[in-house]
Design a protein around this motif. Structure first.
Motif, mmCIF file in Angstrom:
data_model
loop_
_atom_site.group_PDB
_atom_site.id
_atom_site.type_symbol
_atom_site.label_atom_id
_atom_site.label_comp_id
_atom_site.label_asym_id
_atom_site.label_seq_id
_atom_site.Cartn_x
_atom_site.Cartn_y
_atom_site.Cartn_z
ATOM 1 N N LYS A 104 27.590 50.572 31.050
ATOM 2 C CA LYS A 104 28.336 49.665 31.922
ATOM 3 C C LYS A 104 28.531 50.322 33.285
ATOM 4 N N GLU A 105 28.298 49.575 34.353
ATOM 5 C CA GLU A 105 28.509 50.113 35.696
ATOM 6 C C GLU A 105 29.651 49.403 36.429
ATOM 7 N N TYR A 106 29.788 48.088 36.210
ATOM 8 C CA TYR A 106 30.876 47.338 36.831
ATOM 9 C C TYR A 106 31.514 46.431 35.777
ATOM 10 N N LEU A 107 32.826 46.293 35.871
ATOM 11 C CA LEU A 107 33.576 45.359 35.043
ATOM 12 C C LEU A 107 34.291 44.389 35.983
ATOM 13 N N ILE A 108 33.916 43.105 35.894
ATOM 14 C CA ILE A 108 34.477 42.100 36.793
ATOM 15 C C ILE A 108 35.487 41.262 36.026
ATOM 16 N N GLN A 109 36.731 41.297 36.456
ATOM 17 C CA GLN A 109 37.796 40.498 35.847
ATOM 18 C C GLN A 109 37.941 39.187 36.613
ATOM 19 N N THR A 110 37.548 38.083 35.992
ATOM 20 C CA THR A 110 37.636 36.777 36.645
ATOM 21 C C THR A 110 38.960 36.099 36.285
ATOM 22 N N THR A 111 39.203 34.954 36.893
ATOM 23 C CA THR A 111 40.430 34.199 36.614
ATOM 24 C C THR A 111 40.248 33.217 35.468
ATOM 25 N N SER A 112 39.052 33.141 34.911
ATOM 26 C CA SER A 112 38.769 32.197 33.835
ATOM 27 C C SER A 112 38.875 32.892 32.478
ATOM 28 N N PRO A 113 39.367 32.216 31.452
ATOM 29 C CA PRO A 113 39.407 32.825 30.119
ATOM 30 C C PRO A 113 38.020 33.031 29.515
ATOM 31 N N TRP A 114 37.062 32.289 30.001
ATOM 32 C CA TRP A 114 35.662 32.448 29.574
ATOM 33 C C TRP A 114 34.774 32.493 30.812
ATOM 34 N N VAL A 115 33.794 33.381 30.808
ATOM 35 C CA VAL A 115 32.720 33.348 31.799
ATOM 36 C C VAL A 115 31.536 32.676 31.114
ATOM 37 N N THR A 116 31.228 31.465 31.535
ATOM 38 C CA THR A 116 30.194 30.673 30.877
ATOM 39 C C THR A 116 28.852 30.722 31.600
ATOM 40 N N ALA A 117 28.826 31.294 32.819
ATOM 41 C CA ALA A 117 27.586 31.375 33.587
ATOM 42 C C ALA A 117 27.679 32.537 34.566
ATOM 43 N N CYS A 118 26.548 33.147 34.855
ATOM 44 C CA CYS A 118 26.521 34.257 35.815
ATOM 45 C C CYS A 118 25.101 34.433 36.337
ATOM 46 N N SER A 119 25.010 35.018 37.533
ATOM 47 C CA SER A 119 23.701 35.193 38.148
ATOM 48 C C SER A 119 23.772 36.228 39.262
ATOM 49 N N TYR A 120 22.641 36.891 39.510
ATOM 50 C CA TYR A 120 22.504 37.864 40.592
ATOM 51 C C TYR A 120 22.022 37.198 41.870
ATOM 52 N N ALA A 121 22.462 37.714 43.009
ATOM 53 C CA ALA A 121 21.897 37.327 44.294
ATOM 54 C C ALA A 121 20.547 38.025 44.470
ATOM 55 N N PRO A 122 19.620 37.419 45.195
ATOM 56 C CA PRO A 122 18.315 38.050 45.423
ATOM 57 C C PRO A 122 18.410 39.448 46.020
ATOM 58 N N SER A 123 19.433 39.710 46.847
ATOM 59 C CA SER A 123 19.595 41.029 47.453
ATOM 60 C C SER A 123 20.158 42.059 46.491
ATOM 61 N N THR A 124 20.640 41.624 45.327
ATOM 62 C CA THR A 124 21.290 42.443 44.287
ATOM 63 C C THR A 124 22.666 42.944 44.711
ATOM 64 N N THR A 125 23.196 42.505 45.847
ATOM 65 C CA THR A 125 24.494 42.999 46.332
ATOM 66 C C THR A 125 25.659 42.121 45.896
ATOM 67 N N MET A 126 25.373 40.968 45.269
ATOM 68 C CA MET A 126 26.424 40.057 44.839
ATOM 69 C C MET A 126 26.053 39.436 43.501
ATOM 70 N N VAL A 127 27.089 38.997 42.782
ATOM 71 C CA VAL A 127 26.892 38.172 41.599
ATOM 72 C C VAL A 127 27.825 36.971 41.696
ATOM 73 N N VAL A 128 27.435 35.872 41.058
ATOM 74 C CA VAL A 128 28.293 34.697 40.991
ATOM 75 C C VAL A 128 28.595 34.422 39.528
ATOM 76 N N CYS A 129 29.848 34.076 39.257
ATOM 77 C CA CYS A 129 30.298 33.796 37.891
ATOM 78 C C CYS A 129 30.983 32.434 37.854
ATOM 79 N N GLY A 130 30.734 31.682 36.790
ATOM 80 C CA GLY A 130 31.408 30.409 36.578
ATOM 81 C C GLY A 130 32.051 30.392 35.214
ATOM 82 N N GLY A 131 33.113 29.578 35.066
ATOM 83 C CA GLY A 131 33.820 29.605 33.799
ATOM 84 C C GLY A 131 34.567 28.333 33.484
ATOM 85 N N LEU A 132 35.510 28.472 32.555
ATOM 86 C CA LEU A 132 36.306 27.337 32.111
ATOM 87 C C LEU A 132 37.267 26.844 33.190
#
Length: 365
Positions: A104-132
């Motif tokens: 594990k390198e990063y642990l991202i704590q979101t505001t959603s009780p579930w993370v139902t989707a995630c993806s990397y940016a083409p530059s690899t400098t960002m990720v997007v997460c979606g949830g409940l």
């Protein structure tokens, strides 16, 4: 002279029945035209194609890494650097992994009780997460650590994107770090720009949850496909927001969609356990992949880089590899102890990732 009570309702009912009749006639005319041009099938065309040789690397795949989380894993996405991976699941955490080392390198704590989707940016400098929470949250990564061994925790997003009315099923960067495409259980998709707080465009056409999303491999800025629990798959024009083609030949809910690497065909998985290959030029199915002993739903799919091998995940916790041309089953990967929620091939095609409700993500190569 006033109309009799109820006459307006009767008139509207007659109009509706007339429209339904016209619709059914158009559907039948479309079916007849499809049958007319369906002068051959994939089995006939592939008679002279040699089967995969026993020495093909794909035939020796096995589990090389097991990435363990404490709770169910719902989604995964490879980084364009071919080494890292982001996973999301129950508990509201997304994890950035070194998939080769299993760290594990990063642990991202979101505001959603579930993370139902995630993806990397083409530059690899960002990720997007979606949830409940029905939001897409963008998180900036500070840069990978070289052999530090410490896990960095991130909790504040760079951007929140909110317009969906139900939970997020997919969220992906659309060809660049500037735009994001999301799909939701509210039956819609949305195109976002990082500089705006409202969607650039909303895509409406499905009647139920959008369960599958795939961007065209040759034209990611223009075309994408969706699959829905309304038993249809749709092709969309990003520029206009219109559905260009609806594929409604499925007999069960569509759980996932994936373009063939050439972009000429679309694979879909359904709750009846059948995987379909639909030629987008002929506008009809050219092959289905199933066996009598498959009595559960198919949850996810992906193609090898050449398109010759089709990987499909099933609710019996297995991953089956099919010869996409011959239609024969090549092998079965069995290791997960829970439903497989998502599978994805690495960008270079050398490894397959699978996430599961058993709390693990496995890397096959």
């Amino acid at each position: 002279m006033s109309e009799l009570p109820g006459s307006t309702e009767v008139s509207h009912l007659g109009d509706f029945q007339s429209l339904m009749q016209q619709l059914n006639e158009l559907k039948e005319a479309t079916r007849v035209e499809r049958s007319r041009i369906n002068d051959c099938n994939l089995e006939t065309l592939s008679q002279d194609v040699e089967p995969l040789p026993p020495s093909a690397p794909v035939l020796s795949m096995k589990c090389r890494r097991t990435l363990k989380c404490t709770e169910e894993v719902f989604h995964l996405a490879w980084s364009p650097d071919k080494i890292h991976m982001v996973t999301g699941g129950q508990g509201g955490f997304a994890v950035i992994w070194d998939a080769f080392l299993g760290q594990k390198e990063y642990l991202i704590q979101t505001t959603s009780p579930w993370v139902t989707a995630c993806s990397y940016a083409p530059s690899t400098t960002m990720v997007v997460c979606g949830g409940l929470d029905s939001q897409c949250s963008v998180y900036k990564l500070d840069g990978y650590k070289e052999n530090s061994g410490a896990t960095v925790t991130i909790s504040e997003p760079t951007k929140r994107l909110s317009s969906h009315e139900k939970y997020i099923t997919h969220c992906i960067f659309l060809g660049s770090d500037q735009q994001i495409l999301s799909s939701s259980a509210d039956s819609t998709c949305a195109l976002w720009d990082m500089e705006r707080d409202i969607p650039v465009r909303t895509f409406k056409g499905h009647r139920m949850e959008v369960a599958g999303l795939s961007v065209h491999p040759k034209d990611p800025f223009t075309v994408f496909a969706t699959g829905s629990f309304d038993r249809s798959a749709c092709l969309w024009d990003v520029r206009t927001g219109r559905c260009m083609k609806r594929l409604d030949q499925h007999e069960s809910d569509v759980n996932a969609v994936r373009f063939l690497p050439t972009g000429d065909a679309l694979g879909t998985t359904t709750n009846d356990g059948v995987v379909h290959l639909i030629d987008l030029r002929a506008d009809q199915e050219i092959k289905s992949y199933t066996k009598p002993n498959i009595i559960c739903g198919a949850s996810a799919l992906d193609f090898s880089k050449s398109g010759r091998v089709l990987f499909a995940a099933y609710d019996d916790h297995s991953i089956r590899a099919w010869d996409a041309v011959k239609g024969t089953q090549l092998f079965v990967l069995i290791s997960h102890q829970g439903r497989i929620s998502h599978i994805e091939l690495s960008p270079d095609g050398t490894a397959l990732g699978s996430s599961s409700w058993d709390g693990t993500t496995r890397v096959w190569a």
